[in-house]
Design an enzyme around this catalytic site. Structure first.
Site: not given
Ligand code: GNR
Ligand code: NI
Length: 176
Positions: A51, A56, A99-100, A141-142, A145
């Site tokens: 995601g 980001q 998270c990236l 999660h997204e 953000h």
């Molecule tokens: O790559 C990602 N893996 C992930 C694993 C579990 C729950 C959420 C994520 S999102 C993350 C990529 C990211 O930072 N998205 O904002």
């Molecule tokens: Ni993230």
């Protein structure tokens, strides 16, 4: 800037203040927005991640891309404009998240196990997605953000401080 030749966008890392800002809703779906979503998808696959939210890549607009398909499955790219959680289950689930923008650190996060998300498609149609499992965690999660929230905000302060301190140190060392 020759944008056509640079579809992979730079991913902002903590403690970049843009990760703590709230992204603004879109009023129209323009060609520029579609192009940003395509670049975000390319950036996500390149990373690789499941995601990516616009914050980001330094864009404060309510845009996310996701692909939670397994390796053996066909790709399932989902692009969302102005996503909104309209239902969250009482039932919770624990899942390990990364998270990236917080490279090399993972932690268990507890979230509602099922959510329904309302969003606009690139064709400007309103759609809903019912998500569970990894997709549910990912879409929450997204959307976090887009509200300036990071997965470490859902864990203990002690764990959060340790992770953020380590990441900042790593980034300083990489810059040397
Ligand atoms: O790559 C990602 N893996 C992930 C694993 C579990 C729950 C959420 C994520 S999102 C993350 C990529 C990211 O930072 N998205 O904002
Ligand atoms: Ni993230």
């Amino acid at each position: 800037m020759i944008k056509y030749f640079m579809p992979i966008l730079e991913i902002k890392l903590v403690p970049d203040p843009i990760l703590r800002k709230r992204a603004a809703p879109l009023e129209m779906v323009t060609e520029e927005i579609k192009s940003i979503l395509n670049d975000m998808a390319e950036t996500m696959y390149d990373a690789p991640g499941i995601g990516l939210a616009a914050n980001q890549v330094g864009i404060l607009k309510r845009l996310i891309v996701m692909d939670c398909s397994k390796e053996e499955e066909d790709p399932n790219l989902i692009k969302m404009i102005n996503p909104e959680i309209v239902y969250s289950s009482e039932e919770k689930e624990e899942l390990e998240e990364g998270c990236l923008s917080i490279p090399d650190h993972k932690s268990i996060v507890i979230r509602p196990s099922k959510v329904t998300v309302k969003f606009l498609t690139v064709d400007c149609k309103t759609e809903t997605l019912e998500a569970e499992g990894l997709l549910a965690a990912c879409v929450q999660h997204e959307i976090d953000h887009l509200n300036g929230v990071l997965f470490v905000d859902h864990i203990s302060r002690l764990k959060r401080d340790i992770i953020l301190r380590k990441v900042k140190k790593q980034i300083r060392e990489n810059d040397k």
